[in-house]
Motif scaffolding. Structure first.
Motif, PDB file in Angstrom:
ATOM      1  N   ASN A  32       0.834  -1.209   0.000  1.00  0.00           N
ATOM      2  CA  ASN A  32       0.000   0.000   0.000  1.00  0.00           C
ATOM      3  C   ASN A  32       0.866   1.256   0.000  1.00  0.00           C
ATOM      4  O   ASN A  32       2.081   1.192   0.177  1.00  0.00           O
ATOM      5  CB  ASN A  32      -0.969  -0.005   1.194  1.00  0.00           C
ATOM      6  CG  ASN A  32      -0.245  -0.170   2.513  1.00  0.00           C
ATOM      7  OD1 ASN A  32       0.759   0.498   2.783  1.00  0.00           O
ATOM      8  ND2 ASN A  32      -0.749  -1.071   3.352  1.00  0.00           N
ATOM      9  N   SER A  33       0.219   2.393  -0.165  1.00  0.00           N
ATOM     10  CA  SER A  33       0.943   3.654  -0.258  1.00  0.00           C
ATOM     11  C   SER A  33       1.600   4.072   1.067  1.00  0.00           C
ATOM     12  O   SER A  33       2.579   4.808   1.053  1.00  0.00           O
ATOM     13  CB  SER A  33       0.015   4.759  -0.757  1.00  0.00           C
ATOM     14  OG  SER A  33      -1.075   4.909   0.114  1.00  0.00           O
ATOM     15  N   VAL A  34       1.082   3.589   2.185  1.00  0.00           N
ATOM     16  CA  VAL A  34       1.690   3.911   3.478  1.00  0.00           C
ATOM     17  C   VAL A  34       3.095   3.312   3.548  1.00  0.00           C
ATOM     18  O   VAL A  34       4.058   3.998   3.909  1.00  0.00           O
ATOM     19  CB  VAL A  34       0.811   3.400   4.644  1.00  0.00           C
ATOM     20  CG1 VAL A  34       1.502   3.611   5.976  1.00  0.00           C
ATOM     21  CG2 VAL A  34      -0.546   4.086   4.627  1.00  0.00           C
ATOM     22  N   TRP A  35       3.221   2.031   3.179  1.00  0.00           N
ATOM     23  CA  TRP A  35       4.535   1.391   3.164  1.00  0.00           C
ATOM     24  C   TRP A  35       5.423   1.985   2.083  1.00  0.00           C
ATOM     25  O   TRP A  35       6.631   2.138   2.283  1.00  0.00           O
ATOM     26  CB  TRP A  35       4.398  -0.121   2.979  1.00  0.00           C
ATOM     27  CG  TRP A  35       4.205  -0.794   4.301  1.00  0.00           C
ATOM     28  CD1 TRP A  35       3.027  -1.188   4.859  1.00  0.00           C
ATOM     29  CD2 TRP A  35       5.225  -1.096   5.249  1.00  0.00           C
ATOM     30  NE1 TRP A  35       3.246  -1.727   6.097  1.00  0.00           N
ATOM     31  CE2 TRP A  35       4.596  -1.690   6.361  1.00  0.00           C
ATOM     32  CE3 TRP A  35       6.602  -0.934   5.275  1.00  0.00           C
ATOM     33  CZ2 TRP A  35       5.299  -2.117   7.482  1.00  0.00           C
ATOM     34  CZ3 TRP A  35       7.313  -1.368   6.391  1.00  0.00           C
ATOM     35  CH2 TRP A  35       6.656  -1.950   7.477  1.00  0.00           C
ATOM     36  N   GLN A  60       5.484   5.085   1.094  1.00  0.00           N
ATOM     37  CA  GLN A  60       5.981   6.351   1.643  1.00  0.00           C
ATOM     38  C   GLN A  60       7.047   6.117   2.710  1.00  0.00           C
ATOM     39  O   GLN A  60       8.086   6.765   2.711  1.00  0.00           O
ATOM     40  CB  GLN A  60       4.814   7.167   2.223  1.00  0.00           C
ATOM     41  CG  GLN A  60       5.204   8.487   2.820  1.00  0.00           C
ATOM     42  CD  GLN A  60       5.706   9.473   1.775  1.00  0.00           C
ATOM     43  OE1 GLN A  60       5.336   9.407   0.613  1.00  0.00           O
ATOM     44  NE2 GLN A  60       6.564  10.387   2.177  1.00  0.00           N
ATOM     45  N   GLN A  61       6.784   5.185   3.619  1.00  0.00           N
ATOM     46  CA  GLN A  61       7.739   4.901   4.700  1.00  0.00           C
ATOM     47  C   GLN A  61       9.068   4.406   4.136  1.00  0.00           C
ATOM     48  O   GLN A  61      10.133   4.834   4.574  1.00  0.00           O
ATOM     49  CB  GLN A  61       7.142   3.870   5.662  1.00  0.00           C
ATOM     50  CG  GLN A  61       8.035   3.508   6.818  1.00  0.00           C
ATOM     51  CD  GLN A  61       8.309   4.683   7.744  1.00  0.00           C
ATOM     52  OE1 GLN A  61       7.506   5.592   7.884  1.00  0.00           O
ATOM     53  NE2 GLN A  61       9.470   4.664   8.379  1.00  0.00           N
TER      54      GLN A  61
END
Length: 167
Positions: free
Chosen positions: A64-67, A69-70
């Motif tokens: 997903n986009s959260v991972w 970005q991280q």
């Protein structure tokens, strides 16, 4: 025989062949996939998958986009860790892509013995292992042992046959 030099080991021959055929990056890619959990640790490994290694660029799949970005912020740390593990500059860049993490990567047990074909009764593991004992790399040795012990079970598919069976 006059003029004959020392014999090359099977491992040296395979290494040279892999280099000539351009398979070195595929072998490194396979090694990364097999040891991904040990290299990057459980939290990152359960949310990433090293899909490809091309021209020193590692393509990582994230769910997903959260991972995404991280991991953008963790790229320098991951690069340093991968290159330290390899002992050479193996990866110069990491490209993050959204996608599905393969089931094998998400499996926390890390066991891959159930995914391969079962050995053929006519060829014992010990016999196959005796042929591959000179290969220094344990991952390549294990894979060749599996290939040798399962090869007689694989038959070419007839025209119009099942394409999932590979000769």
């Amino acid at each position: 025989m006059a003029g004959s030099g020392p014999l090359d080991s099977f491992g040296a021959i395979l290494s040279g062949l892999a280099k000539r055929l351009g398979l070195e990056s595929h072998l490194v890619e396979l090694r990364l996939q097999q040891h991904w959990r040990e290299i990057v640790g459980e939290p990152i490994a359960s949310h990433t998958w090293p899909a490809q290694l091309r021209a020193k660029t590692l393509y990582l799949v994230v769910p997903n986009s959260v991972w995404l970005q991280q991991l953008t912020f963790l790229k320098p740390t991951l690069l340093a860790k991968l290159n330290a593990e390899a002992g050479t500059e193996l990866v110069t860049d990491i490209v993050l892509r959204l996608g599905e993490i393969p089931a094998r990567a998400a499996d926390s047990s890390g066991a891959s013995t159930a995914t391969g074909p079962s050995p053929v009764p006519g060829v014992s593991q010990a016999e196959a292992a005796s042929h591959t004992a000179v290969i220094r790399d344990p991952d390549i040795r294990q894979r060749f042992t599996e290939v040798i012990s399962t090869y007689p079970a694989r038959t070419p598919s007839p025209p119009g046959g099942d394409p999932s069976r590979v000769p």
